[in-house]
Design an enzyme around this catalytic site. Structure first.
Site, PDB file in Angstrom:
ATOM      1  N   ILE A   5       0.801  -1.110  -0.050  1.00 45.40           N
ATOM      2  CA  ILE A   5      -0.106   0.175  -0.101  1.00 45.40           C
ATOM      3  C   ILE A   5       0.781   1.411   0.046  1.00 45.40           C
ATOM      4  CG2 ILE A   5      -0.280   0.047   2.607  1.00 45.40           C
ATOM      5  CD1 ILE A   5      -3.084   0.987   2.292  1.00 45.40           C
ATOM      6  N   CYS A   6       0.241   2.077  -0.652  1.00 39.67           N
ATOM      7  CA  CYS A   6       0.952   3.501  -0.494  1.00 39.67           C
ATOM      8  C   CYS A   6       2.316   3.663  -1.109  1.00 39.67           C
ATOM      9  CB  CYS A   6       1.116   4.083   0.963  1.00 39.67           C
ATOM     10  SG  CYS A   6       1.563   5.922   1.116  1.00 39.67           S
ATOM     11  N   HIS A   7       3.412   4.015  -0.652  1.00 35.65           N
ATOM     12  CA  HIS A   7       4.620   3.673  -1.022  1.00 35.65           C
ATOM     13  C   HIS A   7       5.329   2.503  -1.209  1.00 35.65           C
ATOM     14  CE1 HIS A   7       4.318   8.126  -0.218  1.00 35.65           C
ATOM     15  NE2 HIS A   7       5.373   8.191  -1.032  1.00 35.65           N
ATOM     16  N   GLY A   8       4.554   1.386  -0.628  1.00 31.02           N
ATOM     17  CA  GLY A   8       5.087   0.129  -0.304  1.00 31.02           C
ATOM     18  C   GLY A   8       5.591  -0.587  -1.726  1.00 31.02           C
ATOM     19  N   TRP A  52       7.436   0.371  -3.976  1.00 27.63           N
ATOM     20  CA  TRP A  52       8.844   0.550  -4.044  1.00 27.63           C
ATOM     21  C   TRP A  52       9.575  -0.497  -3.960  1.00 27.63           C
ATOM     22  CZ3 TRP A  52       9.688   5.737  -1.280  1.00 27.63           C
ATOM     23  CH2 TRP A  52       9.539   6.983  -1.954  1.00 27.63           C
TER      24      TRP A  52
END
Length: 164
Positions: A84-87, A89
């Site tokens: 989720i979100c920046h995960g 990456w």
């Protein structure tokens, strides 16, 4: 989630304190096995996600679950990976986002496209390409969608394992 998850819940990433300055780069502990887990959950947050993708132990953890987008270890039986979100990456850093359709926090879009993923602006994206499921959401506002996606992935996995 009503009723909760009927599955065993465990999570693991190598202890960051054991990976700070070791040379050669540290690798995940040999004490854990991907087969002992139902799902790899990659957390969001700018600092957390950026820190994880810079830790070789975290990258090796993802690679222990998926190698070059081909199912091995964790994903060979259809075990899902969720971020989720920046995960996202971290899967991008590990090289397993290539060919996947996913979502993330908007600022990560270019990085994911450069990693060979197809980014879309939706609250939940699930991709089963290459034999393993990737569940992604954009941000904490999408948490309800994300949890439903994770629950659905675990239930699908449970049904598949139960039918064997």
């Amino acid at each position: 989630m009503p009723g909760g998850f009927p599955h065993r819940r465990r999570s693991h990433l190598p202890d960051p304190h054991t990976c700070r300055t070791r040379t050669p780069p540290c690798t995940p502990s040999t004490r854990w096995r991907p087969a002992g887990y139902d799902l790899l959950l990659v957390p969001g947050g700018t600092i957390t996600a950026d820190t994880l993708r810079l830790r070789e132990a975290a990258v090796h953890t993802v690679l222990a679950f998926t190698v070059a987008g081909r199912p091995v270890a964790f994903t060979v039986d259809g075990r899902p990976v969720a971020a989720i979100c920046h995960g996202p990456w971290l899967p991008a850093e590990a090289g397993v986002a290539y060919g996947k359709r996913l979502t993330s926090y908007p600022s990560v879009r270019t990085d994911l496209a450069n990693a060979g993923a197809t980014w879309t602006d939706e609250p939940l994206v699930t991709d089963d390409a290459d034999g393993w499921r990737l569940v992604t959401s954009r941000n904490p506002d999408d948490l309800e969608h994300f949890l439903r996606g994770v629950d659905a992935a675990l239930r699908t996995r449970s049904e598949a394992v139960g039918s064997r």
